[in-house]
Design an enzyme around this catalytic site. Structure first.
Site, mmCIF file in Angstrom:
data_model
loop_
_atom_site.group_PDB
_atom_site.id
_atom_site.type_symbol
_atom_site.label_atom_id
_atom_site.label_comp_id
_atom_site.label_asym_id
_atom_site.label_seq_id
_atom_site.Cartn_x
_atom_site.Cartn_y
_atom_site.Cartn_z
ATOM 1 N N TRP B 18 -57.803 38.027 -26.248
ATOM 2 C CA TRP B 18 -57.262 39.354 -25.968
ATOM 3 C C TRP B 18 -56.702 39.443 -24.560
ATOM 4 O O TRP B 18 -55.722 40.155 -24.314
ATOM 5 C CB TRP B 18 -58.308 40.439 -26.253
ATOM 6 C CG TRP B 18 -58.513 40.523 -27.730
ATOM 7 C CD1 TRP B 18 -59.462 39.862 -28.457
ATOM 8 C CD2 TRP B 18 -57.691 41.217 -28.675
ATOM 9 N NE1 TRP B 18 -59.285 40.128 -29.800
ATOM 10 C CE2 TRP B 18 -58.220 40.958 -29.964
ATOM 11 C CE3 TRP B 18 -56.566 42.051 -28.561
ATOM 12 C CZ2 TRP B 18 -57.668 41.494 -31.126
ATOM 13 C CZ3 TRP B 18 -56.015 42.590 -29.724
ATOM 14 C CH2 TRP B 18 -56.560 42.303 -30.981
ATOM 15 N N ASP B 85 -59.811 46.147 -20.189
ATOM 16 C CA ASP B 85 -59.953 46.267 -21.641
ATOM 17 C C ASP B 85 -61.443 46.144 -21.932
ATOM 18 O O ASP B 85 -62.027 45.076 -21.784
ATOM 19 C CB ASP B 85 -59.172 45.138 -22.325
ATOM 20 C CG ASP B 85 -59.389 45.115 -23.843
ATOM 21 O OD1 ASP B 85 -60.185 45.933 -24.363
ATOM 22 O OD2 ASP B 85 -58.754 44.274 -24.503
ATOM 23 N N LYS B 109 -66.073 49.080 -32.064
ATOM 24 C CA LYS B 109 -67.277 48.270 -31.822
ATOM 25 C C LYS B 109 -68.497 49.170 -31.563
ATOM 26 O O LYS B 109 -69.434 49.157 -32.329
ATOM 27 C CB LYS B 109 -67.072 47.344 -30.616
ATOM 28 C CG LYS B 109 -65.801 46.519 -30.661
ATOM 29 C CD LYS B 109 -65.870 45.393 -31.669
ATOM 30 C CE LYS B 109 -64.621 44.513 -31.551
ATOM 31 N NZ LYS B 109 -64.564 43.503 -32.612
#
Lengths: 273, 273
Positions: B18, B85, B109
């Site tokens: 990511w 992030d 999540k």
């Protein structure tokens, strides 16, 4: 962003709040020619006579205008690519879907829960702009990844599945179109025959999804609104930009609900006529 | 798009899939300096010694790397704006949130259902780029409209509310952090003491959210995977990029589930040691 380069021009039709927003956004990416507008009449009709320049990259329409209650009953013929925001009437009627280059729609009216957008695009019109498009905004990436480029909003997608199964069980778009026509017909008929109410848009452009109507003055409108609320009709108040009343007849609304409203309008007229 | 002008540079840390995607996207909008990378070691550690140029518009980190199982245990001190992030460890631990200029995270999540993203941004860093930002992508518009610029995905937002209430009832972030530490501790302890398993990342950078571990060869890994499945452990297979196994210990996972896994690892070792 996907279709229009900075020096190119696109043609837009200005038929209401969302059409105007589309124009504002397109201007960030290229030149916009507003080829027609009904703004001068508070968007109470769909313009018919307008010309689209041959070099327009595409023609953009908003097929149904929720706030003002108008709808393109005939999709315009054009040699340009046709782009349509169908957020508020997708899957409510049969159309020649082959005539569109790109269709986009929020799912929250006729397809499912808020949180999903649907884009149907002719691959051949993509990949022709020079700018760098963020990965998530580039339709080609969504096609390549089977619409699972990002973690999909699974609940909202699942609700779409259930709604589409329901629609299929109803007989599909052709069947729901007939029901929608019937719902709109009985409500417009009441509006046209009841002396207390009148439709707020030009008859031939009336929306079958959002039926907008007004009364003679604010006082009687308040009185009818109160009467509707007392009789458990919710969400009938018109948008502040159009005033009056708005009955939304999306696919999920049964005919019986419209019949209740019509009956209340008759009762109200009998008592207040 | 909101922070970086075309001729400006931003500093990025390359710590996994990511992080690499963030670098790719940032390059569409300005210059990117990758100030450190653990790519040469298959991202099995978090780089510590790196310098951030003073003129970097911001420093970007990915606080937890789900695929490789690493996590920034210490958030780097920097005089630059810090952008993070936090998709995979937000609300799992106490942090000095004042040290961040911008935090972004998918909710799926630790916060709620897929379909919501959370952005926390210091207003003062916005409005400094020259480009035209599409309305929906401009954080200032979301702030102005109280995070209801678009039709919100109401179900996913509601699930966030329920999850946040649950988190509060657990004692909040401070309490869940202790539980997460306990869960991670007993699993890493088993990995370090069981002769059949070993952790796949540098100890000090081990993630408390995603515990990655391997075995000596593919044959025994397949055997353990089968054993885990027979005992109703699902989703334990590692990502194809890192191999082996990955146990995700997000907030919602109870300690008991980790205890079951540890117990199975012990049983497996007893039978196959």
């Amino acid at each position: 962003m996907n279709l229009l380069d900075e020096k190119e021009a696109a043609a837009y039709t200005d038929t209401g709040v969302w059409a105007t927003k589309a124009i504002k956004e397109a201007k960030l990416f290229g030149k916009v020619e507003t080829v027609c507008s009904s703004r001068e009449a508070n968007f109470n009709y769909i313009p018919k006579d307008f010309a689209v320049p041959n070099d327009s990259k595409y023609l953009h329409i908003t097929t149904n205008n929720t706030i003002y209650g108008t709808q393109w009953q005939k999709i315009p013929h054009t040699s340009n690519v046709l782009v349509a925001d169908m957020s508020s009437d997708i899957l409510s009627r049969s159309l020649d879907f082959n005539s569109f280059g790109l269709i986009y729609a929020g799912a929250q009216k006729n397809i499912g829960a808020a949180g999903v957008n649907i884009v149907v695009v002719d691959k051949n019109i993509l990949g022709k702009v020079k700018r760098s498009i963020p990965t998530i905004m580039d339709y080609r990436n969504h096609i390549k990844e089977g619409s699972m480029l990002n973690t999909p909003p699974v609940f909202a997608v699942y609700v779409c599945l259930l709604t589409l199964r329901w629609l299929k069980a109803q007989g599909g778009v052709a069947a729901i179109e007939k029901k929608n026509e019937q719902k709109a017909a009985i409500l417009y008929q009441e509006i046209d025959s009841n002396p207390l109410f009148r439709g707020s848009v030009v008859k031939e452009d009336r929306s079958k999804m959002n039926v907008c109507f007004v009364m003679d003055n604010q006082e009687i409108e308040n009185k009818f609104l109160q009467f509707a609320i007392e009789n458990e009709i919710v969400g009938i108040k018109g948008h502040r930009l159009s005033g009056g009343f708005r009955a939304s007849l999306y696919n999920a609304l049964p005919l019986e609900s419209v019949e209740v409203l019509v009956s209340l309008m008759q009762d109200f007229a009998a008592k207040n006529g």
